[in-house]
Design an enzyme around this catalytic site. Structure first.
Site, PDB file in Angstrom:
ATOM      1  N   GLU A   1       0.827  -1.209   0.000  1.00  0.00           N
ATOM      2  CA  GLU A   1       0.000   0.000   0.000  1.00  0.00           C
ATOM      3  C   GLU A   1       0.861   1.259   0.000  1.00  0.00           C
ATOM      4  O   GLU A   1       1.658   1.469   0.917  1.00  0.00           O
ATOM      5  CB  GLU A   1      -0.897   0.024   1.239  1.00  0.00           C
ATOM      6  CG  GLU A   1      -1.753   1.280   1.335  1.00  0.00           C
ATOM      7  CD  GLU A   1      -2.493   1.402   2.655  1.00  0.00           C
ATOM      8  OE1 GLU A   1      -3.498   2.147   2.706  1.00  0.00           O
ATOM      9  OE2 GLU A   1      -2.057   0.776   3.642  1.00  0.00           O
TER      10      GLU A   1
ATOM     11  N   ASP B   1      -5.637   2.840  -1.316  1.00  0.00           N
ATOM     12  CA  ASP B   1      -6.366   3.651  -0.346  1.00  0.00           C
ATOM     13  C   ASP B   1      -6.607   5.017  -0.983  1.00  0.00           C
ATOM     14  O   ASP B   1      -5.659   5.780  -1.228  1.00  0.00           O
ATOM     15  CB  ASP B   1      -5.546   3.778   0.941  1.00  0.00           C
ATOM     16  CG  ASP B   1      -6.321   4.438   2.068  1.00  0.00           C
ATOM     17  OD1 ASP B   1      -7.030   5.427   1.797  1.00  0.00           O
ATOM     18  OD2 ASP B   1      -6.193   3.997   3.231  1.00  0.00           O
TER      19      ASP B   1
ATOM     20  N   GLN C   1      -9.575   1.156  -0.027  1.00  0.00           N
ATOM     21  CA  GLN C   1      -9.941   1.767   1.251  1.00  0.00           C
ATOM     22  C   GLN C   1     -10.362   3.207   1.000  1.00  0.00           C
ATOM     23  O   GLN C   1      -9.980   3.819  -0.002  1.00  0.00           O
ATOM     24  CB  GLN C   1      -8.783   1.703   2.247  1.00  0.00           C
ATOM     25  CG  GLN C   1      -8.507   0.291   2.754  1.00  0.00           C
ATOM     26  CD  GLN C   1      -7.318   0.203   3.682  1.00  0.00           C
ATOM     27  OE1 GLN C   1      -6.328   0.893   3.512  1.00  0.00           O
ATOM     28  NE2 GLN C   1      -7.407  -0.663   4.683  1.00  0.00           N
TER      29      GLN C   1
ATOM     30  N   GLU D   1     -11.635   2.798   6.385  1.00  0.00           N
ATOM     31  CA  GLU D   1     -10.522   3.059   7.305  1.00  0.00           C
ATOM     32  C   GLU D   1     -10.504   4.547   7.657  1.00  0.00           C
ATOM     33  O   GLU D   1      -9.640   5.300   7.215  1.00  0.00           O
ATOM     34  CB  GLU D   1      -9.193   2.618   6.690  1.00  0.00           C
ATOM     35  CG  GLU D   1      -8.068   2.566   7.721  1.00  0.00           C
ATOM     36  CD  GLU D   1      -6.734   2.181   7.125  1.00  0.00           C
ATOM     37  OE1 GLU D   1      -5.992   1.429   7.791  1.00  0.00           O
ATOM     38  OE2 GLU D   1      -6.416   2.622   6.007  1.00  0.00           O
TER      39      GLU D   1
END
Length: 267
Positions: free
Chosen positions: A146, A181, A209, A245
């Site tokens: 990530e 993300d 995310q 998140e």
């Protein structure tokens, strides 16, 4: 329709961690993710999932001395044995929890790192990821990397989507994928619609995310048009999960209007 997983490390802070499973289920979530499960027994976590009809979709491998500020060790030369031991432990948890994804954090590098030293970090990262992906494949587990923004996590080794995809391509393991993300991506490089349209069709993105930008609260707070982004994700046929998140602004359940509205409109 995108599928959403509650991130129990950030959501439901009004409850003790083990009570967050019930709270997420009561709010209609069918899946959860979190950072590090190792303070809890595998059988206890399994029981919480089963009791509340939840699936475990993601957690992190051990990430070094987290309480002392470390954020992963996969790209840190000299820590290979610790990395392998941590991955072995993580895969035991993944098997017990029937979790198909494991995020392996790269770690922090000094701001004055030289090009030669950075190359050594990258070589270590690639070698560790190759070893990890091979072991994880035996359990049908995907390994995720990530990119993380440098404002929230200064010095993190991986910050841009192109870097992450280059790592995945270079290692070449079919179960090594990118964790995209949208919060981090927006802060670092923006252009989220183009990023989604470019990267999701490659099959290299294994998990998404979301959080509001810039304050990491509910996704509909701040500068992102999440309804538009969810529509793009839906149009592209992404069949994975979107991890929520984010840090609730004032009560997790009270802040789920964005999700309830979206579910209602999509029913």
């Amino acid at each position: 329709m995108p599928r959403f997983a509650a991130n129990l490390s950030m959501m439901y802070p009004e409850h003790d961690f083990l009570d967050r499973f019930a709270a997420a289920s009561a709010d209609g979530f069918t899946a959860v993710e979190y950072l590090l499960p190792y303070a809890y027994d595998r059988t206890e976590l399994r029981q919480r999932l089963d009791d509340h009809g939840l699936r475990q979709v993601l957690f992190n491998a051990p990430a070094g001395a987290w309480e002392s500020g470390e954020r992963g060790i996969a790209a840190l030369p000299g820590r290979e044995a610790e990395h392998r031991s941590g991955v072995a432990r993580a895969l035991e948890y993944a098997a017990a929890l029937d979790c198909p994804r494991l995020h392996v954090m790269a770690g922090l590098v000094p701001p004055d790192v030289t090009p030669k030293e950075r190359a050594e970090h990258r070589d270590t990262y690639l070698a560790n990821l190759e070893w990890t992906a091979e072991r994880a494949a035996e359990l049908a587990v995907d390994i995720l990397v990530e990119p993380i923004n440098g404002r929230d996590m200064p010095g993190y080794f991986l910050s841009r989507q192109a870097e992450a995809h280059a790592v995945v391509r270079e290692v070449g393991a079919p179960n090594l994928k990118v964790q995209l993300d949208l919060y981090h991506c927006q802060i670092v490089e923006g252009d989220l619609t183009t990023t989604l349209r470019r990267d999701l069709p490659t099959g290299r993105v294994g998990h998404l995310q979301i959080a509001g930008v810039p304050d990491r609260h509910e996704p509909d707070s701040g500068e992102l048009d999440v309804r538009h982004l969810f529509g793009v994700i839906d149009d592209l046929g992404f069949d994975g999960w979107i991890g929520c998140e984010y840090i609730p602004r004032a009560g997790t359940s009270e802040g789920l209007g964005w999700l309830n509205d979206y579910r209602g409109d999509s029913a």
